[in-house]
Design an enzyme around this catalytic site. Structure first.
Site, PDB file in Angstrom:
ATOM      1  N   LYS A 272       0.840  -1.198   0.000  1.00 45.33           N
ATOM      2  CA  LYS A 272       0.000   0.000   0.000  1.00 45.33           C
ATOM      3  C   LYS A 272       0.875   1.248   0.000  1.00 45.33           C
ATOM      4  CE  LYS A 272      -3.952  -1.752   2.676  1.00 45.33           C
ATOM      5  NZ  LYS A 272      -4.951  -1.587   1.620  1.00 45.33           N
ATOM      6  N   ARG A 346     -10.444 -11.382   2.062  1.00 41.54           N
ATOM      7  CA  ARG A 346     -11.296 -12.439   1.495  1.00 41.54           C
ATOM      8  C   ARG A 346     -10.599 -13.795   1.572  1.00 41.54           C
ATOM      9  NH1 ARG A 346     -11.333  -9.199  -4.113  1.00 41.54           N
ATOM     10  NH2 ARG A 346     -11.133  -7.509  -2.607  1.00 41.54           N
TER      11      ARG A 346
HETATM   12  N1  BES Z   1      -8.112  -3.596   4.412  1.00 34.84           N
HETATM   13  C1  BES Z   1      -8.247  -3.243   3.049  1.00 34.84           C
HETATM   14  C2  BES Z   1      -9.534  -2.484   2.780  1.00 34.84           C
HETATM   15  C3  BES Z   1      -9.538  -1.065   3.201  1.00 34.84           C
HETATM   16  C4  BES Z   1      -9.039  -0.088   2.374  1.00 34.84           C
HETATM   17  C5  BES Z   1     -10.116  -0.701   4.387  1.00 34.84           C
HETATM   18  C6  BES Z   1      -9.082   1.229   2.753  1.00 34.84           C
HETATM   19  C7  BES Z   1     -10.162   0.608   4.751  1.00 34.84           C
HETATM   20  C8  BES Z   1      -9.664   1.575   3.945  1.00 34.84           C
HETATM   21  C9  BES Z   1      -8.249  -4.484   2.170  1.00 34.84           C
HETATM   22  O1  BES Z   1      -7.495  -5.543   2.628  1.00 34.84           O
HETATM   23  C10 BES Z   1      -7.692  -4.063   0.867  1.00 34.84           C
HETATM   24  O2  BES Z   1      -6.557  -3.729   0.820  1.00 34.84           O
HETATM   25  N2  BES Z   1      -8.509  -4.095  -0.173  1.00 34.84           N
HETATM   26  C11 BES Z   1      -8.096  -3.689  -1.458  1.00 34.84           C
HETATM   27  C12 BES Z   1      -8.618  -4.685  -2.451  1.00 34.84           C
HETATM   28  C13 BES Z   1      -8.019  -4.530  -3.825  1.00 34.84           C
HETATM   29  C14 BES Z   1      -6.562  -4.913  -3.814  1.00 34.84           C
HETATM   30  C15 BES Z   1      -8.796  -5.407  -4.777  1.00 34.84           C
HETATM   31  C16 BES Z   1      -8.662  -2.315  -1.722  1.00 34.84           C
HETATM   32  O3  BES Z   1      -9.795  -2.050  -1.338  1.00 34.84           O
HETATM   33  O4  BES Z   1      -7.959  -1.495  -2.275  1.00 34.84           O
HETATM   34 MN    MN Z   2      -5.479  -5.368   2.016  1.00 34.36          MN
END
Ligand code: BES
Ligand code: MN
Ligand code: ZN
Length: 490
Positions: A272, A346
């Site tokens: 990230k 997931r």
């Molecule tokens: N924990 C994150 C989701 C999230 C993102 C929660 C921002 C709160 C704020 C999750 O594990 C994630 O990283 N999801 C990705 C999925 C993507 C890679 C398909 C996302 O939402 O960017």
């Molecule tokens: Mn994630």
């Protein structure tokens, strides 16, 4: 904070502030308001006539040393439109009130309820509001001089007995604060094993059964999807299972509460951006919510069996981390191509859900900070709710409505399956750019199979980015009350 119900007249309430609620467009003062008004030269009429107080939501007026009252102050607070005033409004109102009173050193607060306000539901919601409003994320501050709390909160009515709802409200809100404390902990202090230990301590205290599956056990069970996420971390994973069993079950139904427990989400190799990454300590908010709900259910004793499942892992990047393109086999037997290591929630939920099904759970709800996409879709207002079963969705929606935890149903049509295709495995773990919350939910649906299930994406609602009148910036404890209500109403 000491929380209690006392049956007494307004004049005998002892407190730094006794609070009365008045509404917009209220006619002549009645009950406690009339007593206050006549004893103090028409003070209530005066603040209304002068335009100082209209009864709008959260508007306040204060009278020092009210005549005829033992309390040091009387606070008039606006409840807005009386016609739409219910438990959700009461909870918020008292939450905001508690935050205001405590910052002004009125440590002993009392709420006087009469007329249409002296009901069980409103007394419970008021108690919840006070306890939730008294919570602060300040455990790690060394200088607590300026952090003030309410020392006591009393609900009073002149007639009847509201001790039971006050007690229920206290159990519910204390459990929700337990969840908020867990979510507030930084990832260096709350690793998957520490979360498991906290769950075990809570279970021991409440008389619940707690089992923690370690890596070895999960390997035996074939939880390749969960274990793949954990590979990059030096912190071992844990699958936390907490069981509640009713003395006399009314049905054969068995409810699973599944909560995402990623104690920190760096994104893994699909890392990230640095900006805002510190917030990813809240990626276990779903797991913390199901644990909070179990804490309350142990005391409130629903007549249905409930088991909580919290897959707890840390999503890190290291020389051991799983790579994009890796193919893992989930416990259900499905193979998954890990196209993006940041879509880890997931992957761990897939194995936890399969395990819940094999444990005999007949109905399932999960809460997860699953996607940024749900925040794009619904902002910070609604939980994104997805379901494979209308009846199950209705149960959850009803519970959430009563608790003021807003949710909005999102689609799960089979067309979304197309998005998750992989040329090399049964499923890819991402669905591409569009409809991210829906494709994530569809991925989970593949593991719910035919079990009636509701998925709650709480990425936008589990953390408050800016302080509000009734809540400070930080964890909200969302879903705890909905889960409790769902089990109690079964
Ligand atoms: N924990 C994150 C989701 C999230 C993102 C929660 C921002 C709160 C704020 C999750 O594990 C994630 O990283 N999801 C990705 C999925 C993507 C890679 C398909 C996302 O939402 O960017
Ligand atoms: Mn994630
Ligand atoms: Zn995550």
């Amino acid at each position: 904070m000491k929380v209690q119900f006392v049956r007494q007249t307004l004049s005998t309430v002892e407190a730094d502030a006794v609070v009365l609620i008045a509404f917009e467009g209220d006619g002549k003062p009645k009950g406690g308001l009339a007593e206050l008004n006549s004893g103090n030269g028409g003070w209530v009429d005066e603040v209304r006539a002068s335009g100082e107080f209209h009864g709008k939501m959260l508007e306040t007026a204060m009278l020092h040393r009210p005549k005829g009252l033992k309390a040091k102050r009387c606070v008039l607070i606006g409840g807005g439109d009386a016609k739409v005033f219910g438990p959700a409004q009461m909870r918020k109102l008292v939450g905001a009130l508690a935050r205001k009173l405590k910052t002004h050193s009125m440590a002993h607060a009392a709420l006087f309820l009469d007329g249409a306000l002296a009901t069980e539901d409103l007394a419970q919601a008021a108690t919840e509001g006070a306890i939730l409003g008294n919570w602060e994320p300040t455990v790690h501050k060394s200088d607590k001089k300026d952090v003030r709390f309410l020392a006591s909160f009393t609900v009073s009515t002149a007639k009847g007995n509201l001790a039971a709802p006050v007690e229920r409200g206290s159990i519910v809100a204390t459990s929700q604060n337990f969840t908020r404390d867990l979510v507030n902990e930084p990832a260096n202090l709350l690793t998957p094993m520490v979360l498991a230990k906290r769950a075990q301590e809570m279970a021991a205290e409440e008389g619940l059964e707690c089992e923690v599956l370690d890596r070895e056990r999960m390997e035996q069970l074939g939880m390749g999807s969960l274990l793949g996420v954990s590979m990059g971390s030096s912190q071992p994973p844990a699958l936390i299972v907490v069981r509640y069993r009713p003395a006399k079950a009314k049905s054969k139904d068995h409810l699973a509460l599944v909560g995402k427990g990623v104690t920190f989400d760096t994104g893994g190799v699909s890392i990230k951006p640095a900006d805002g990454m510190e917030k990813m300590k809240y990626d276990m908010a779903g797991g913390a919510a199901v644990l909070g709900a179990m804490k309350a259910l142990a005391k409130l004793k629903p007549s249905i069996a409930v088991t909580a499942f919290v897959p707890a892992v840390e999503n890190m990047c290291s020389h051991n981390a799983q790579r994009p393109g890796d193919i893992v086999t989930a416990m259900s037997g499905k193979t998954i191509e890990v196209l993006n290591t940041d879509a880890e929630g997931r992957l761990i939920l897939a194995d936890a859900m399969e395990y819940a099904r094999r444990q005999g759970c007949t109905h399932m709800v999960d809460a997860a900070t699953l996607t940024g996409a749900v925040v794009v879709a619904l902002g910070h207002v609604h939980i994104g709710a997805f379901s494979n079963n209308d009846e199950m969705f209705d149960r959850v929606a009803k519970a959430s409505k009563g608790q003021g935890e807003k949710m909005w149903r999102m689609p799960l049509d089979d067309e979304y399956k197309e998005y998750l295709k992989s040329p090399f495995a049964d499923l890819g773990n991402i669905g591409g750019r569009w409809g991210g919350a829906c494709t994530a939910a569809y991925f989970l649906k593949e593991f719910a199979c035919d079990t009636p299930w509701v998925h709650l994406d709480i990425a936008g609602t589990a953390w408050l980015d800016e302080t509000k009148p009734d809540m400070p910036k930080g964890p909200t404890g969302v879903c705890v009350r909905t889960f409790i209500d769902l089990a109690l109403g079964w």
